[in-house]
Scaffold this active site. Structure first.
Site, PDB file in Angstrom:
ATOM      1  N   LYS A 168      19.614   1.833  12.175  1.00  0.00           N
ATOM      2  CA  LYS A 168      18.396   2.471  11.666  1.00  0.00           C
ATOM      3  C   LYS A 168      17.832   3.335  12.791  1.00  0.00           C
ATOM      4  O   LYS A 168      17.439   2.824  13.831  1.00  0.00           O
ATOM      5  CB  LYS A 168      17.370   1.437  11.209  1.00  0.00           C
ATOM      6  CG  LYS A 168      16.191   2.076  10.492  1.00  0.00           C
ATOM      7  CD  LYS A 168      15.199   1.022  10.014  1.00  0.00           C
ATOM      8  CE  LYS A 168      14.147   1.667   9.113  1.00  0.00           C
ATOM      9  NZ  LYS A 168      13.447   2.793   9.730  1.00  0.00           N
ATOM     10  N   ASP A 170      15.295   5.772  14.736  1.00  0.00           N
ATOM     11  CA  ASP A 170      13.847   5.942  14.848  1.00  0.00           C
ATOM     12  C   ASP A 170      13.532   7.429  14.943  1.00  0.00           C
ATOM     13  O   ASP A 170      13.363   7.984  16.024  1.00  0.00           O
ATOM     14  CB  ASP A 170      13.346   5.198  16.085  1.00  0.00           C
ATOM     15  CG  ASP A 170      11.831   5.054  16.082  1.00  0.00           C
ATOM     16  OD1 ASP A 170      11.203   5.453  15.084  1.00  0.00           O
ATOM     17  OD2 ASP A 170      11.286   4.538  17.066  1.00  0.00           O
ATOM     18  N   GLU A 304      15.750   0.215  16.323  1.00  0.00           N
ATOM     19  CA  GLU A 304      14.712  -0.161  15.360  1.00  0.00           C
ATOM     20  C   GLU A 304      15.224  -1.177  14.363  1.00  0.00           C
ATOM     21  O   GLU A 304      14.472  -2.011  13.872  1.00  0.00           O
ATOM     22  CB  GLU A 304      14.217   1.080  14.621  1.00  0.00           C
ATOM     23  CG  GLU A 304      13.011   0.804  13.741  1.00  0.00           C
ATOM     24  CD  GLU A 304      12.568   2.019  12.962  1.00  0.00           C
ATOM     25  OE1 GLU A 304      11.604   1.894  12.196  1.00  0.00           O
ATOM     26  OE2 GLU A 304      13.190   3.080  13.102  1.00  0.00           O
ATOM     27  N   ASP A 591     -20.152   2.293   1.747  1.00  0.00           N
ATOM     28  CA  ASP A 591     -19.060   2.756   0.895  1.00  0.00           C
ATOM     29  C   ASP A 591     -19.403   4.143   0.372  1.00  0.00           C
ATOM     30  O   ASP A 591     -20.347   4.310  -0.403  1.00  0.00           O
ATOM     31  CB  ASP A 591     -18.872   1.768  -0.257  1.00  0.00           C
ATOM     32  CG  ASP A 591     -17.741   2.185  -1.192  1.00  0.00           C
ATOM     33  OD1 ASP A 591     -17.053   3.178  -0.898  1.00  0.00           O
ATOM     34  OD2 ASP A 591     -17.562   1.513  -2.223  1.00  0.00           O
ATOM     35  N   GLY A 627      -8.693   3.396  -0.018  1.00  0.00           N
ATOM     36  CA  GLY A 627      -7.562   3.184  -0.895  1.00  0.00           C
ATOM     37  C   GLY A 627      -7.795   3.776  -2.273  1.00  0.00           C
ATOM     38  O   GLY A 627      -6.899   3.797  -3.111  1.00  0.00           O
ATOM     39  N   GLY A 628      -9.014   4.269  -2.503  1.00  0.00           N
ATOM     40  CA  GLY A 628      -9.367   4.906  -3.765  1.00  0.00           C
ATOM     41  C   GLY A 628      -9.804   6.330  -3.542  1.00  0.00           C
ATOM     42  O   GLY A 628      -9.106   7.125  -2.909  1.00  0.00           O
ATOM     43  N   LYS A 629     -11.028   6.663  -3.996  1.00  0.00           N
ATOM     44  CA  LYS A 629     -11.502   8.043  -3.889  1.00  0.00           C
ATOM     45  C   LYS A 629     -12.250   8.333  -2.590  1.00  0.00           C
ATOM     46  O   LYS A 629     -12.360   9.487  -2.189  1.00  0.00           O
ATOM     47  CB  LYS A 629     -12.424   8.362  -5.076  1.00  0.00           C
ATOM     48  CG  LYS A 629     -11.732   8.345  -6.430  1.00  0.00           C
ATOM     49  CD  LYS A 629     -12.663   8.834  -7.524  1.00  0.00           C
ATOM     50  CE  LYS A 629     -13.877   7.906  -7.679  1.00  0.00           C
ATOM     51  NZ  LYS A 629     -14.777   8.370  -8.769  1.00  0.00           N
ATOM     52  N   ASP A 681     -23.048   3.445  -1.195  1.00  0.00           N
ATOM     53  CA  ASP A 681     -23.345   2.140  -1.787  1.00  0.00           C
ATOM     54  C   ASP A 681     -23.787   1.154  -0.699  1.00  0.00           C
ATOM     55  O   ASP A 681     -22.994   0.764   0.153  1.00  0.00           O
ATOM     56  CB  ASP A 681     -22.093   1.629  -2.499  1.00  0.00           C
ATOM     57  CG  ASP A 681     -22.354   0.351  -3.290  1.00  0.00           C
ATOM     58  OD1 ASP A 681     -23.482  -0.166  -3.231  1.00  0.00           O
ATOM     59  OD2 ASP A 681     -21.415  -0.119  -3.960  1.00  0.00           O
ATOM     60  N   ALA A 699      -5.833  -1.761  -7.037  1.00  0.00           N
ATOM     61  CA  ALA A 699      -5.249  -1.869  -8.378  1.00  0.00           C
ATOM     62  C   ALA A 699      -5.522  -0.598  -9.173  1.00  0.00           C
ATOM     63  O   ALA A 699      -6.223  -0.608 -10.188  1.00  0.00           O
ATOM     64  CB  ALA A 699      -5.806  -3.099  -9.085  1.00  0.00           C
TER      65      ALA A 699
END
Length: 758
Positions: A168, A170, A304, A591, A627-629, A681, A699
């Site tokens: 593998k 690197d 690696e 947030d 992880g969202g907007k 928030d 999710a």
């Protein structure tokens, strides 16, 4: 590993004795084996080609052997790898280790030729490749684009099946598209790097290919080994000419679609195209040895890891199970210099503080960081019993490392120091530049080695293997997210691989999990408390911790995290306080959630404005993607004020933002109240309120991941879901340092900030 040195006199072959330190070849020398060697083919041509096959006739070694060069001309050392080829003399290492079986000198303990002692009449165990068959090739026009095939991270080496084993590398994945002899180079993400790598593209054009797609990896070699840092410097610098393109597959060639042709046949065709003498375009060599032995060799070389590919596999775009990647981890003994209590609980060790000896006299004890995973409650109690009698008043280190430079979390003032007498064996990912272990896992105590003999063993570790949790994943094929194709097994492997980064953010904090038994498109529900189905390893705390509520849960170990993943947990949300001081939050979280019509640059601007106001209030803050907007801005606190006071501060802070810059910020929830604005928030700072933990997946379509970043990275971010379950781990493998390293040791109070804000 074999190093090509200058010629030695034939008389030297009889020498035995000890060569003094600082002299060439220092150490004890014996004549371990003797006999003759017989080249297969022209040895000079083979040496020049970097692949020398020969037969040995010795007292201990016999049969076919192969030397494969891993450096290029001009490197500091001419390094090779020595392999035993599969033939009648090959024996599995698990059954027979010739070095352990015959450790002595043949001068003092002659054996006679092994071919006379144990005559063999068998044939080589590897069957010859069948005659090249390209019947599955299809006449087809050259595609304008091609998504590469990707490997799945292996938790163990395959026990059966027919696999091609490669190193593998690197580096960066690169694909070359050849159209009428003209070459364009594309990254795995489809970015055109032809201009960046113009000289390399010209080298590819010299190959006898009219049209096709070539798949490989670009690297820069330092002393024969890929150096990722050097590659990054070379891409945009004067060292561009040092970039080497290792090719390992060819899905298209001269008007033929080869994707349904077996991998071994594609590689035979590819190797035939690379028979020239180009130093920059090379064939990615595969090794005819059991994967476990090659993995051991790769680990010893500091590579690696390995790539393992089904010999008969077709070429499939996207992530597949027919290509696997196995990564190496370091392992060695370290001195136990101190410990901390698990969750503040007397009687159970939560982490071990480590060290090793260095210096010419081997007397200076160097801080090596800490390890906080790899044991159960019983072992935690046993370690406490062993270490408590050794307690001392101060740290034993002669060379200490600042806490802000350590990767793992260590609560300030919680250390209990001991006399450095016990030794632990630890597995870890790498050494930091400060000499501290990263991503460490405890493997056991070493009672057979005195602490004074423990030194840092750079590049000499022989026992390494991919990490794996003991939790079995059922229904691994279940699709969690149909948009990305992420399966339950892939999500579980993601959490297993990021556990060393994630656990410090989970440890001792009440957790709420978002579970999705039928995938994220099905029914989802929060779980905050224990239930009858149970999750082994997840800790349920005494009801007294939060009266009139069911027991709170914490996830403190790898097995607890994997147990949750096995029970279909996708997201992990944590409180702002730990179980030790449940009523006193040790952080404030803002947030940043963009409303309808808000463009990403405005979210980045909002984060900078929040940071600026916090700095004016005398508070340091850290940043992570949601992880969202949006983004999360996190402010660590000394846990003194209660939830009501902390929430009141966050509310006043957000209202000040909204009143000062109303065109950018909203302090009121509800979609209609934040059209064109960023809603900050503050409600997440109330008691029992939670926020997605660092390194938690989300999710949502695409399975974004919340990833800690530095403020300097903010301008480079493209979205709050920049990294996903399928890309975050690869990003982390290239991270040189923890952007939140100083977060864990920052102590600051809200008292002054509250006064300034009023």
């Amino acid at each position: 590993m074999a190093i090509h040195v200058e010629d030695h006199p034939v008389e030297y072959s009889d020498f035995e004795g000890t060569i003094q330190k600082k002299q060439y070849g220092a150490g004890t020398v014996i004549v371990w084996d003797r006999g003759t060697w017989e080249p297969v083919g022209d040895p000079k041509e083979s040496m020049n080609a970097g692949k020398l096959v020969f037969r040995l006739h010795g007292e201990k070694l016999a049969g076919l052997w192969e030397l494969v060069r891993i450096t290029k001309p001009g490197d500091r050392e001419d390094q090779w790898i020595l392999f035993k080829k599969r033939d009648e003399w090959a024996r599995p290492l698990a059954d027979f280790d010739v070095i352990k079986a015959f450790p002595d000198s043949v001068t003092t303990n002659p054996l006679g030729l092994i071919e006379h002692r144990e005559p063999k009449a068998g044939q080589p165990t590897r069957k010859p490749e069948p005659e090249l068959d390209l019947a599955a090739a299809i006449a087809a026009p050259l595609p304008a684009k091609l998504e590469p095939q990707r490997a799945t991270l292996a938790s163990s080496l395959p026990a059966g099946g027919d696999w091609i084993t490669e190193a593998k590398l690197d580096g960066y994945r690169m694909l070359a598209r050849v159209d009428k002899g003209r070459v364009r180079l594309f990254t795995s993400g489809g970015h055109d790097w032809t201009k960046k790598l113009a000289s390399l593209a010209a080298e590819v054009e010299s190959l006898p290919v009219s049209s096709g797609w070539l798949d490989g990896e670009i690297v820069v070699l330092k002393d024969g080994l890929p150096d990722f840092g050097a590659l990054q410097d070379a891409i945009d610098g004067s060292a561009n000419k040092d970039i080497v393109f290792f090719l390992f597959d060819m899905p298209y060639l001269d008007g033929r679609d080869l994707r349904n042709v077996p991998l071994w046949a594609r590689r035979v065709l590819l190797a035939g195209l690379l028979e020239g003498d180009s130093e920059r375009i090379r064939f990615s060599q595969d090794f005819e040895a059991p994967p476990a032995q090659v993995f051991e060799a790769a680990a010893g070389l500091g590579l690696e890891g390995l790539m393992l590919k089904r010999r008969d596999a077709r070429y499939e775009s996207g992530r597949t199970q027919t290509w696997l990647k196995a990564k190496c981890r370091l392992r060695q003994e370290l001195v136990i210099c101190g410990f901390t209590a698990r969750g503040g609980k007397i009687g159970e060790v939560g982490s071990l503080l480590l060290g090793y000896y260095e210096g010419s006299d081997g007397r200076r004890l160097h801080d090596a960081g800490s390890v906080g995973t790899g044991w159960d409650a019983r072992t935690a109690r046993d370690l406490w019993k062993r270490l408590a009698p050794l307690e001392s008043d101060s740290a034993p280190f002669d060379v200490a490392v600042a806490k802000s430079r350590r990767w793992s979390r260590r609560a300030a003032g919680s250390e209990r120091w001991v006399r450095p007498e016990l030794v632990a064996e630890v597995e870890f990912a790498e050494w930091t530049t400060d000499g501290v272990v990263r991503q460490a896992s405890f493997k056991g105590l070493r009672v057979d080695k005195p602490a004074r003999r423990v030194v840092r063993e750079d590049g000499q570790t022989l026992t390494r293997a991919p990490a794996v949790s003991r939790i079995k994943v059922t229904h691994p094929e279940r699709i969690i997210d149909s948009s990305s194709g992420v399966t339950k097994l892939e999500l579980a492997r993601f959490y297993d691989s990021v556990a060393p980064w994630m656990l410090p953010h989970l440890k001792d904090r009440p957790v709420a999990m978002v579970r999705a038994p039928d995938g994220i498109e099905g029914e989802q529900f929060f779980q905050k408390h224990v239930e009858r189905t149970g999750m082994p390893g997840i800790k349920a705390h005494d009801r007294k911790l939060w009266p009139n509520h069911p027991p709170l849960l914490t996830i403190d170990t790898v097995d607890a995290l994997m147990s949750a993943a096995q029970m279909n947990a996708v997201e992990f949300h944590t409180w702002n306080s730990t179980v030790r001081r449940i009523d006193k939050p040790d952080r404030v979280i803002f947030d940043l959630d963009p409303g309808e019509g808000v463009k990403w640059p405005h979210v980045q601007e909002a984060a900078l404005l929040v940071q600026t106001l916090l700095n004016e209030l005398g508070l340091q803050a850290w940043l992570k993607t949601s992880g969202g907007k949006g983004l999360h801005v996190v402010v660590p606190l000394t846990p003194r004020l209660d939830y009501d006071a902390v929430k009141a501060f966050s509310k006043a802070f957000v209202r000040h933002l909204a009143n000062t810059i109303p065109e950018r910020f909203s302090a009121t929830s509800g979609a209609s109240n934040r059209i064109g604005r960023v809603y900050v928030d503050y409600l997440r700072n109330g008691k029992s309120q939670t926020t997605a933990a660092a390194f938690s997946a989300r999710a949502r379509r695409g399975m974004g991941v919340s990833v800690p970043v530095s403020w300097e990275q903010l301008p480079e971010l493209k979205s709050g879901a920049q990294w996903t379950v399928q890309t975050a781990r690869e990003y982390l493998s290239f991270a040189a340092q923890d952007p939140w390293a100083a977060y864990w040791t920052t102590t600051q109070s809200l008292a002054s900030a509250i006064r300034r804000l009023q």
